[in-house]
Scaffold this motif. Structure first.
Motif, PDB file in Angstrom:
ATOM      1  N   LEU A  75      -1.756   2.363  36.978  1.00  0.00           N
ATOM      2  CA  LEU A  75      -2.343   1.398  38.132  1.00  0.00           C
ATOM      3  C   LEU A  75      -1.265   1.930  39.263  1.00  0.00           C
ATOM      4  CD1 LEU A  75      -3.573  -2.104  37.242  1.00  0.00           C
ATOM      5  CD2 LEU A  75      -5.091  -0.329  38.207  1.00  0.00           C
ATOM      6  N   LEU A  76      -1.294   2.226  40.258  1.00  0.00           N
ATOM      7  CA  LEU A  76      -0.904   2.766  41.865  1.00  0.00           C
ATOM      8  C   LEU A  76      -0.596   1.976  42.748  1.00  0.00           C
ATOM      9  CD1 LEU A  76      -0.875   6.567  40.159  1.00  0.00           C
ATOM     10  CD2 LEU A  76       1.268   5.057  39.548  1.00  0.00           C
ATOM     11  N   TYR A  77       0.027   1.518  42.997  1.00  0.00           N
ATOM     12  CA  TYR A  77       0.714   0.152  44.329  1.00  0.00           C
ATOM     13  C   TYR A  77       0.785   1.242  45.474  1.00  0.00           C
ATOM     14  CZ  TYR A  77      -3.609  -2.882  42.643  1.00  0.00           C
ATOM     15  OH  TYR A  77      -4.057  -2.926  41.668  1.00  0.00           O
ATOM     16  N   SER A  78       0.438   1.558  46.383  1.00  0.00           N
ATOM     17  CA  SER A  78       1.373   1.398  48.059  1.00  0.00           C
ATOM     18  C   SER A  78       1.060   1.615  48.565  1.00  0.00           C
ATOM     19  CB  SER A  78       1.300   3.780  47.789  1.00  0.00           C
ATOM     20  OG  SER A  78       2.315   4.092  48.664  1.00  0.00           O
ATOM     21  N   ASP A  79       2.676   0.700  49.605  1.00  0.00           N
ATOM     22  CA  ASP A  79       2.655   0.363  50.759  1.00  0.00           C
ATOM     23  C   ASP A  79       3.552   0.672  51.468  1.00  0.00           C
ATOM     24  OD1 ASP A  79       2.361  -1.232  53.674  1.00  0.00           O
ATOM     25  OD2 ASP A  79       3.535  -2.936  52.518  1.00  0.00           O
ATOM     26  N   PRO A  80       3.802   2.171  51.759  1.00  0.00           N
ATOM     27  CA  PRO A  80       4.643   2.852  52.915  1.00  0.00           C
ATOM     28  C   PRO A  80       5.667   2.504  54.038  1.00  0.00           C
ATOM     29  CG  PRO A  80       2.829   4.036  52.691  1.00  0.00           C
ATOM     30  CD  PRO A  80       2.408   3.381  52.389  1.00  0.00           C
ATOM     31  N   SER A  81       5.065   1.142  54.885  1.00  0.00           N
ATOM     32  CA  SER A  81       5.098   0.028  55.716  1.00  0.00           C
ATOM     33  C   SER A  81       6.144  -0.554  55.543  1.00  0.00           C
ATOM     34  CB  SER A  81       4.147  -0.294  56.247  1.00  0.00           C
ATOM     35  OG  SER A  81       3.055  -1.033  55.964  1.00  0.00           O
ATOM     36  N   SER A  82       6.429  -0.278  53.873  1.00  0.00           N
ATOM     37  CA  SER A  82       7.480  -1.932  54.205  1.00  0.00           C
ATOM     38  C   SER A  82       7.858  -1.515  52.396  1.00  0.00           C
ATOM     39  CB  SER A  82       6.805  -3.336  53.506  1.00  0.00           C
ATOM     40  OG  SER A  82       5.880  -3.541  52.497  1.00  0.00           O
ATOM     41  N   TYR A  83       8.226   0.045  52.601  1.00  0.00           N
ATOM     42  CA  TYR A  83       8.807   0.990  50.674  1.00  0.00           C
ATOM     43  C   TYR A  83       8.706  -0.063  49.644  1.00  0.00           C
ATOM     44  CZ  TYR A  83      10.872   3.409  54.617  1.00  0.00           C
ATOM     45  OH  TYR A  83      10.742   4.879  55.564  1.00  0.00           O
ATOM     46  N   THR A  84       7.654  -0.315  49.604  1.00  0.00           N
ATOM     47  CA  THR A  84       6.824  -1.618  48.603  1.00  0.00           C
ATOM     48  C   THR A  84       6.517  -0.719  47.374  1.00  0.00           C
ATOM     49  OG1 THR A  84       7.391  -3.435  49.780  1.00  0.00           O
ATOM     50  CG2 THR A  84       6.488  -3.391  47.997  1.00  0.00           C
ATOM     51  N   PHE A  85       6.501  -0.024  46.434  1.00  0.00           N
ATOM     52  CA  PHE A  85       5.515   0.572  45.322  1.00  0.00           C
ATOM     53  C   PHE A  85       5.622   0.355  44.110  1.00  0.00           C
ATOM     54  CE2 PHE A  85       7.136   3.217  48.673  1.00  0.00           C
ATOM     55  CZ  PHE A  85       6.829   3.887  49.170  1.00  0.00           C
ATOM     56  N   LEU A  86       4.655  -0.055  43.300  1.00  0.00           N
ATOM     57  CA  LEU A  86       4.352  -0.476  42.203  1.00  0.00           C
ATOM     58  C   LEU A  86       3.233   0.525  40.663  1.00  0.00           C
ATOM     59  CD1 LEU A  86       4.571  -2.937  40.070  1.00  0.00           C
ATOM     60  CD2 LEU A  86       2.482  -3.495  40.817  1.00  0.00           C
ATOM     61  N   SER A  87       4.353   0.931  40.303  1.00  0.00           N
ATOM     62  CA  SER A  87       3.418   1.504  39.040  1.00  0.00           C
ATOM     63  C   SER A  87       2.787   0.898  37.409  1.00  0.00           C
ATOM     64  CB  SER A  87       3.887   3.412  38.783  1.00  0.00           C
ATOM     65  OG  SER A  87       3.893   3.952  37.814  1.00  0.00           O
ATOM     66  N   ILE A  88       1.960   0.660  37.036  1.00  0.00           N
ATOM     67  CA  ILE A  88       1.806   0.423  36.026  1.00  0.00           C
ATOM     68  C   ILE A  88       0.960   0.870  34.767  1.00  0.00           C
ATOM     69  CG2 ILE A  88       0.074  -1.805  34.329  1.00  0.00           C
ATOM     70  CD1 ILE A  88       0.460  -3.336  37.630  1.00  0.00           C
ATOM     71  N   ASN A  89       1.480   1.036  33.478  1.00  0.00           N
ATOM     72  CA  ASN A  89       0.821   2.134  33.014  1.00  0.00           C
ATOM     73  C   ASN A  89       0.046   1.384  31.667  1.00  0.00           C
ATOM     74  OD1 ASN A  89       0.307   4.540  33.682  1.00  0.00           O
ATOM     75  ND2 ASN A  89       2.771   4.645  32.794  1.00  0.00           N
ATOM     76  N   GLY A  90      -1.229   0.898  30.951  1.00  0.00           N
ATOM     77  CA  GLY A  90      -1.678  -0.580  30.817  1.00  0.00           C
ATOM     78  C   GLY A  90      -2.933   0.014  29.713  1.00  0.00           C
ATOM     79  N   SER A  91      -3.879  -0.681  29.247  1.00  0.00           N
ATOM     80  CA  SER A  91      -4.781  -0.620  27.902  1.00  0.00           C
ATOM     81  C   SER A  91      -5.798  -1.677  28.987  1.00  0.00           C
ATOM     82  CB  SER A  91      -4.555  -1.284  26.923  1.00  0.00           C
ATOM     83  OG  SER A  91      -3.739  -2.319  26.624  1.00  0.00           O
TER      84      SER A  91
END
Length: 168
Positions: A75-91
């Motif tokens: 899962l990849l979440y990105s909000d360049p306007s606030s410089y917030t990013f999240l990367s998740i690997n899972g099952s």
């Protein structure tokens, strides 16, 4: 950028904070006969108290078929306007849990499922994070840009944000 690793409830809270803020992220599944990730935008329904991320999706989707063969997802979440990013690997787990379908059903879902809440293609997707990383700022974008500029001009490193691993 400072490193702030987060664990257990603090990690779950960070995942929930970022996903609730961004909402739509990219769900990456792994096709059996490809070396490349297959990614589609998905809107989360919930991040539960255990850190699992829940979605509704279709049994007609390519993601459905990929996940049935390989339960590993990203899962990849990105909000360049606030410089917030999240990367998740899972099952991932797929179900037809009627209670969850009813819990998560909303007007937006009607655009994806022509037969409404009783559409036989509706499936529930649960993603259990196994590893995650985040990047965000400690202040607003303007202050972050100012700190970056000052660092570039003076050569003095200013703390522009934080990143870290999340362990649940």
């Amino acid at each position: 950028m400072s490193t702030e690793n987060l664990y257990n409830q603090e990690g779950i809270a960070k995942i929930r904070e970022i996903i609730d803020k961004i909402d739509i992220g990219m769900l990456g599944s792994y096709p059996a006969n490809s070396a490349f990730l297959h990614a589609v935008p998905m809107s989360r329904q919930e991040v539960d108290d255990a850190g699992n991320i829940w979605y509704l999706f279709s049994s007609d989707s390519e993601s459905f078929f990929h996940i049935r063969e390989n339960s590993q997802v990203s899962l990849l979440y990105s909000d360049p306007s606030s410089y917030t990013f999240l990367s998740i690997n899972g099952s991932a787990e797929i179900s037809s849990d009627r209670q969850r379908i009813e819990k998560y059903w909303n007007k937006m879902m009607e655009g994806w499922f022509d037969a409404g809440i009783d559409d036989p293609r509706i499936r529930v997707l649960k993603v259990a994070p196994e590893e995650a990383q985040y990047w965000d700022t400690k202040s607003n974008k303007l202050v972050t840009l100012w700190k970056a500029a000052v660092s570039a001009v003076t050569g003095v490193e200013m703390d522009k944000g934080r990143s870290g691993e999340i362990t649940i």
